[in-house]
Design an enzyme around this catalytic site. Structure first.
Site, PDB file in Angstrom:
ATOM      1  N   GLY A 141       0.814  -1.220   0.000  1.00  0.00           N
ATOM      2  CA  GLY A 141       0.000   0.000   0.000  1.00  0.00           C
ATOM      3  C   GLY A 141       0.848   1.271   0.000  1.00  0.00           C
TER       4      GLY A 141
ATOM      5  N   ILE B  76       1.420   3.837   2.315  1.00  0.00           N
ATOM      6  CA  ILE B  76       2.377   4.079   3.401  1.00  0.00           C
ATOM      7  C   ILE B  76       3.264   2.847   3.600  1.00  0.00           C
ATOM      8  CG2 ILE B  76       2.660   4.822   5.808  1.00  0.00           C
ATOM      9  CD1 ILE B  76      -0.260   5.934   5.621  1.00  0.00           C
TER      10      ILE B  76
ATOM     11  N   SER C  46      -6.001  -5.755  -2.242  1.00  0.00           N
ATOM     12  CA  SER C  46      -7.350  -5.222  -2.492  1.00  0.00           C
ATOM     13  C   SER C  46      -7.300  -3.745  -2.867  1.00  0.00           C
ATOM     14  CB  SER C  46      -8.248  -5.426  -1.272  1.00  0.00           C
ATOM     15  OG  SER C  46      -7.696  -4.773  -0.136  1.00  0.00           O
TER      16      SER C  46
ATOM     17  N   SER D 149      -5.041   6.545  13.549  1.00  0.00           N
ATOM     18  CA  SER D 149      -5.301   7.768  12.782  1.00  0.00           C
ATOM     19  C   SER D 149      -5.803   8.862  13.704  1.00  0.00           C
ATOM     20  CB  SER D 149      -6.383   7.441  11.746  1.00  0.00           C
ATOM     21  OG  SER D 149      -6.890   8.615  11.183  1.00  0.00           O
TER      22      SER D 149
ATOM     23  N   THR E  90      -8.199  10.390  13.129  1.00  0.00           N
ATOM     24  CA  THR E  90      -9.655  10.290  13.025  1.00  0.00           C
ATOM     25  C   THR E  90     -10.260   9.753  14.328  1.00  0.00           C
ATOM     26  OG1 THR E  90     -11.351   9.696  11.426  1.00  0.00           O
ATOM     27  CG2 THR E  90      -9.857   7.961  12.024  1.00  0.00           C
TER      28      THR E  90
ATOM     29  N   TYR F 260     -15.134   3.783  10.071  1.00  0.00           N
ATOM     30  CA  TYR F 260     -13.677   3.645   9.886  1.00  0.00           C
ATOM     31  C   TYR F 260     -12.952   4.069  11.165  1.00  0.00           C
ATOM     32  CZ  TYR F 260      -8.937   5.090   8.625  1.00  0.00           C
ATOM     33  OH  TYR F 260      -7.571   5.273   8.621  1.00  0.00           O
TER      34      TYR F 260
ATOM     35  N   LYS G  53     -10.700   1.875  14.066  1.00  0.00           N
ATOM     36  CA  LYS G  53      -9.345   2.193  14.565  1.00  0.00           C
ATOM     37  C   LYS G  53      -9.362   2.277  16.093  1.00  0.00           C
ATOM     38  CE  LYS G  53      -7.001   2.501  10.779  1.00  0.00           C
ATOM     39  NZ  LYS G  53      -5.958   1.529  10.495  1.00  0.00           N
TER      40      LYS G  53
ATOM     41  N   ASN H  24     -10.335  10.645  -2.837  1.00  0.00           N
ATOM     42  CA  ASN H  24     -11.171  11.268  -1.804  1.00  0.00           C
ATOM     43  C   ASN H  24     -10.420  12.402  -1.126  1.00  0.00           C
ATOM     44  OD1 ASN H  24     -13.369   9.393  -1.877  1.00  0.00           O
ATOM     45  ND2 ASN H  24     -12.015   7.899  -0.880  1.00  0.00           N
ATOM     46  N   ASN H  25      -9.100  12.316  -1.152  1.00  0.00           N
ATOM     47  CA  ASN H  25      -8.296  13.241  -0.341  1.00  0.00           C
ATOM     48  C   ASN H  25      -7.735  14.389  -1.167  1.00  0.00           C
ATOM     49  OD1 ASN H  25      -7.524  10.222   1.062  1.00  0.00           O
ATOM     50  ND2 ASN H  25      -8.497  11.806   2.276  1.00  0.00           N
TER      51      ASN H  25
HETATM   52  P1  NAD Z   1      -3.506   1.696   1.442  1.00  0.00           P
HETATM   53  O1  NAD Z   1      -4.894   1.292   1.088  1.00  0.00           O
HETATM   54  O2  NAD Z   1      -2.637   2.200   0.372  1.00  0.00           O
HETATM   55  O3  NAD Z   1      -2.753   0.475   2.169  1.00  0.00           O
HETATM   56  C1  NAD Z   1      -3.440  -0.468   2.958  1.00  0.00           C
HETATM   57  C2  NAD Z   1      -3.087  -1.839   2.401  1.00  0.00           C
HETATM   58  O4  NAD Z   1      -3.748  -2.855   3.161  1.00  0.00           O
HETATM   59  C3  NAD Z   1      -3.536  -2.007   0.944  1.00  0.00           C
HETATM   60  O5  NAD Z   1      -2.432  -2.388   0.176  1.00  0.00           O
HETATM   61  C4  NAD Z   1      -4.581  -3.116   0.998  1.00  0.00           C
HETATM   62  O6  NAD Z   1      -4.556  -3.928  -0.163  1.00  0.00           O
HETATM   63  C5  NAD Z   1      -4.173  -3.862   2.255  1.00  0.00           C
HETATM   64  N1  NAD Z   1      -5.264  -4.596   2.922  1.00  0.00           N
HETATM   65  C6  NAD Z   1      -6.484  -4.154   3.264  1.00  0.00           C
HETATM   66  N2  NAD Z   1      -7.177  -5.127   3.879  1.00  0.00           N
HETATM   67  C7  NAD Z   1      -6.364  -6.214   3.945  1.00  0.00           C
HETATM   68  C8  NAD Z   1      -6.513  -7.525   4.456  1.00  0.00           C
HETATM   69  N3  NAD Z   1      -7.659  -7.941   4.995  1.00  0.00           N
HETATM   70  N4  NAD Z   1      -5.477  -8.370   4.337  1.00  0.00           N
HETATM   71  C9  NAD Z   1      -4.309  -7.989   3.767  1.00  0.00           C
HETATM   72  N5  NAD Z   1      -4.117  -6.767   3.243  1.00  0.00           N
HETATM   73  C10 NAD Z   1      -5.147  -5.885   3.342  1.00  0.00           C
HETATM   74  O7  NAD Z   1      -3.610   2.749   2.637  1.00  0.00           O
HETATM   75  P2  NAD Z   1      -2.472   3.592   3.337  1.00  0.00           P
HETATM   76  O8  NAD Z   1      -2.779   5.012   3.108  1.00  0.00           O
HETATM   77  O9  NAD Z   1      -1.153   3.055   3.005  1.00  0.00           O
HETATM   78  O10 NAD Z   1      -2.827   3.288   4.865  1.00  0.00           O
HETATM   79  C11 NAD Z   1      -2.100   2.354   5.636  1.00  0.00           C
HETATM   80  C12 NAD Z   1      -2.697   2.322   7.033  1.00  0.00           C
HETATM   81  O11 NAD Z   1      -2.612   3.622   7.614  1.00  0.00           O
HETATM   82  C13 NAD Z   1      -4.174   1.949   7.061  1.00  0.00           C
HETATM   83  O12 NAD Z   1      -4.412   1.122   8.177  1.00  0.00           O
HETATM   84  C14 NAD Z   1      -4.871   3.280   7.224  1.00  0.00           C
HETATM   85  O13 NAD Z   1      -6.115   3.145   7.867  1.00  0.00           O
HETATM   86  C15 NAD Z   1      -3.872   4.030   8.081  1.00  0.00           C
HETATM   87  N6  NAD Z   1      -3.980   5.486   7.937  1.00  0.00           N
HETATM   88  C16 NAD Z   1      -3.909   6.040   6.686  1.00  0.00           C
HETATM   89  C17 NAD Z   1      -4.064   7.418   6.552  1.00  0.00           C
HETATM   90  C18 NAD Z   1      -4.033   8.069   5.189  1.00  0.00           C
HETATM   91  O14 NAD Z   1      -4.570   9.169   5.062  1.00  0.00           O
HETATM   92  N7  NAD Z   1      -3.440   7.474   4.166  1.00  0.00           N
HETATM   93  C19 NAD Z   1      -4.239   8.206   7.676  1.00  0.00           C
HETATM   94  C20 NAD Z   1      -4.272   7.604   8.931  1.00  0.00           C
HETATM   95  C21 NAD Z   1      -4.142   6.228   9.057  1.00  0.00           C
HETATM   96  N1  UFG Z   2     -10.924  18.877   0.608  1.00  0.00           N
HETATM   97  C1  UFG Z   2     -11.442  19.630  -0.414  1.00  0.00           C
HETATM   98  N2  UFG Z   2     -11.664  19.021  -1.604  1.00  0.00           N
HETATM   99  C2  UFG Z   2     -11.395  17.701  -1.831  1.00  0.00           C
HETATM  100  C3  UFG Z   2     -10.848  16.933  -0.781  1.00  0.00           C
HETATM  101  C4  UFG Z   2     -10.634  17.552   0.443  1.00  0.00           C
HETATM  102  O1  UFG Z   2     -11.711  20.816  -0.251  1.00  0.00           O
HETATM  103  O2  UFG Z   2     -11.628  17.198  -2.949  1.00  0.00           O
HETATM  104  C5  UFG Z   2     -10.638  19.524   1.913  1.00  0.00           C
HETATM  105  C6  UFG Z   2     -11.399  18.927   3.076  1.00  0.00           C
HETATM  106  O3  UFG Z   2     -12.648  19.538   3.234  1.00  0.00           O
HETATM  107  C7  UFG Z   2     -10.430  19.174   4.242  1.00  0.00           C
HETATM  108  C8  UFG Z   2      -9.056  19.085   3.592  1.00  0.00           C
HETATM  109  O4  UFG Z   2      -9.265  19.306   2.201  1.00  0.00           O
HETATM  110  O5  UFG Z   2     -10.602  20.482   4.727  1.00  0.00           O
HETATM  111  C9  UFG Z   2      -8.383  17.729   3.780  1.00  0.00           C
HETATM  112  O6  UFG Z   2      -9.253  16.697   3.352  1.00  0.00           O
HETATM  113  P1  UFG Z   2      -8.747  15.192   3.155  1.00  0.00           P
HETATM  114  O7  UFG Z   2      -9.914  14.420   2.620  1.00  0.00           O
HETATM  115  O8  UFG Z   2      -7.506  15.163   2.377  1.00  0.00           O
HETATM  116  O9  UFG Z   2      -8.376  14.726   4.630  1.00  0.00           O
HETATM  117  P2  UFG Z   2      -9.282  14.701   5.952  1.00  0.00           P
HETATM  118  O10 UFG Z   2      -8.557  15.506   6.973  1.00  0.00           O
HETATM  119  O11 UFG Z   2     -10.670  15.063   5.681  1.00  0.00           O
HETATM  120  O12 UFG Z   2      -9.309  13.196   6.408  1.00  0.00           O
HETATM  121  C10 UFG Z   2      -8.454  12.165   5.986  1.00  0.00           C
HETATM  122  C11 UFG Z   2      -9.179  10.855   6.217  1.00  0.00           C
HETATM  123  C12 UFG Z   2      -9.392  10.661   7.703  1.00  0.00           C
HETATM  124  C13 UFG Z   2      -8.060  10.696   8.396  1.00  0.00           C
HETATM  125  C14 UFG Z   2      -7.371  11.986   8.088  1.00  0.00           C
HETATM  126  C15 UFG Z   2      -6.008  11.998   8.696  1.00  0.00           C
HETATM  127  O13 UFG Z   2     -10.405  10.887   5.513  1.00  0.00           O
HETATM  128  O14 UFG Z   2     -10.003   9.452   7.985  1.00  0.00           O
HETATM  129  O15 UFG Z   2      -7.252  12.168   6.676  1.00  0.00           O
HETATM  130  O16 UFG Z   2      -5.245  10.949   8.274  1.00  0.00           O
HETATM  131  F1  UFG Z   2      -8.220  10.621   9.742  1.00  0.00           F
END
Ligand code: NAD
Ligand code: UFG
Length: 337
Positions: free
Chosen positions: A11, A13, A35, A125, A127, A149, A153, A198-199
């Site tokens: 993934g 990170i 996935s 997170s 979150t 979600y 966590k 989404n981000n």
């Molecule tokens: P990502 O989706 O790129 O990586 C997660 C990986 O887990 C994916 O490769 C997916 O295929 C794998 N996976 C999911 N379910 C699985 C299962 N049942 N068995 C084996 N593999 C499985 O996401 P990421 O951004 O790299 O996030 C990594 C972790 O950090 C996650 O737990 C996420 O919730 C957490 N996190 C991410 C963010 C963010 O904004 N990216 C912020 C806070 C926490």
């Molecule tokens: N935003 C926009 N347009 C977009 C996407 C985001 O204006 O298309 C804004 C949001 O309203 C927010 C900021 O940009 O003010 C950041 O939004 P992100 O969706 O990038 O990140 P969030 O802080 O909303 O949340 C995400 C995940 C959470 C997680 C958090 C920290 O959805 O579950 O990052 O890791 F906790």
């Protein structure tokens, strides 16, 4: 040499963490069910580092396969990234999120117990804090996640706490990430979201590269300096290095620790757009839309605990985050596809 099992290793990170682990001379066993990722990320990690790592396609919901991996490789510790992370989807499909994130972690812990592995670093997170009045957020803020979600966590954090209370020889580190962004400086690995991102930062990057017509800014009427939402963005390389620091300072001891990983600085949506325009030389078209439901105005970390106890602090600023995100996006307009 220490041997580490990385779940979710292909993934976003996870792949950056595998790279930093190899650079720090750890032996890496990565598992993932693919996935939400592709094995291509690890091929590129091998290219960048010129080092090898082991990969097995394993689903955390498959207890037998999980146990096989843990009994075959005598790992010293687990870094647990695997999980589903889309907030909106978790509201539509809560059971899928609880099964995958909570039951998946239960299976992992059970396999760890069977194989006498007692060190785990878990991807939590910010979150879990939900919407809070007081900033910056400290680790002892009350937890009030407001979607499935986030609750998955929080539940995993509580399960890991209970495991520690059962057996205090465990060594558990909960890392609460703020907003991970950016990519490795090589431009070879980065975030490759399936479908429309989404981000914020991946969305901006896809507008810059011409894949999306314009950004939708979710609200310009927040009580912030320019009316847009403020977040604590952290470079994925800094974040990955935080895991190494957590392992290095805790791997030989025991305990239960929680750390925020953020920069401690807030950045608004408009500030992020300007920084991205500056480094990419591209105009980011946007329109102002209504606020996105569930969003807070401001969220940023107090990361002093990680600084004091792990000797970790984020090094990279917003400009570097945008520069590396742009390098990755412009070299790989379709991600790993
Ligand atoms: P990502 O989706 O790129 O990586 C997660 C990986 O887990 C994916 O490769 C997916 O295929 C794998 N996976 C999911 N379910 C699985 C299962 N049942 N068995 C084996 N593999 C499985 O996401 P990421 O951004 O790299 O996030 C990594 C972790 O950090 C996650 O737990 C996420 O919730 C957490 N996190 C991410 C963010 C963010 O904004 N990216 C912020 C806070 C926490
Ligand atoms: N935003 C926009 N347009 C977009 C996407 C985001 O204006 O298309 C804004 C949001 O309203 C927010 C900021 O940009 O003010 C950041 O939004 P992100 O969706 O990038 O990140 P969030 O802080 O909303 O949340 C995400 C995940 C959470 C997680 C958090 C920290 O959805 O579950 O990052 O890791 F906790």
């Amino acid at each position: 040499m220490k041997r580490i099992l990385v779940t979710g290793g292909t993934g976003y990170i996870g792949s950056h963490a595998c790279l930093e682990l190899l650079l720090a001379d750890y032996e890496v066993i990565a598992i993932d069910n693919l996935s939400n990722s592709s094995e291509e990320s690890l091929k590129r990690v091998r290219n960048i580092t010129n080092k090898d790592l082991i990969f097995h396609k394993v689903d955390l919901l498959d207890k037998q396969e999980l146990n096989k991996v843990l009994s075959k490789y005598k790992v010293d510790a687990v870094i647990h990234f695997a999980g589903l992370k889309a907030v909106g989807e978790s509201v539509e499909l809560p059971l899928k999120y609880y099964f995958n994130n909570v039951v998946g972690t239960l299976n992992l812990c059970e396999a760890m117990i069977k194989n006498n592995v007692k060190t785990i670093v878990f991807s939590s997170s910010c979150t879990v804090y939900g919407v809070q009045e007081k900033m910056p957020l400290k680790e002892d803020c009350p937890l009030q996640p407001c979607n499935p979600y986030g609750r998955s966590k929080r539940d995993v954090e509580e399960i890991l706490n209970d495991i520690y209370n059962m057996d205090t020889s465990w060594n558990i580190v909960l890392l609460r990430y703020f907003n991970p962004v950016g990519a490795h400086g090589s431009g070879q690995i980065g975030e490759s979201p399936l479908g429309t991102p989404n981000n914020l930062l991946p969305y901006i990057a896809q507008v810059a590269v011409g894949k999306l017509p314009e950004l939708h800014v979710f609200g310009d009427d927040y009580p912030t300096s320019d009316g847009t939402g403020v977040r604590d963005y952290i470079h994925v390389v800094d974040l990955s290095r935080g895991h190494i620091r957590a392992l290095e300072s805790k791997i030989s001891g025991s305990g239960m620790h929680t750390y925020n990983l953020g920069t401690g600085k807030g950045c608004s949506v408009f500030e992020m757009i300007s920084a991205f325009e500056k480094v990419s030389g591209k105009k980011i078209n946007f329109q102002i839309n209504d606020r996105r439901s569930g969003d807070s105005a401001i969220c940023y970390a107090d990361s002093q605990k990680a600084q004091k106890e792990l000797g970790w602090a984020a090094e990279y600023d917003i400009e570097k985050m945008c520069e590396d995100a742009w390098h990755w996006q412009s070299c790989n307009p379709n991600g790993y596809e």
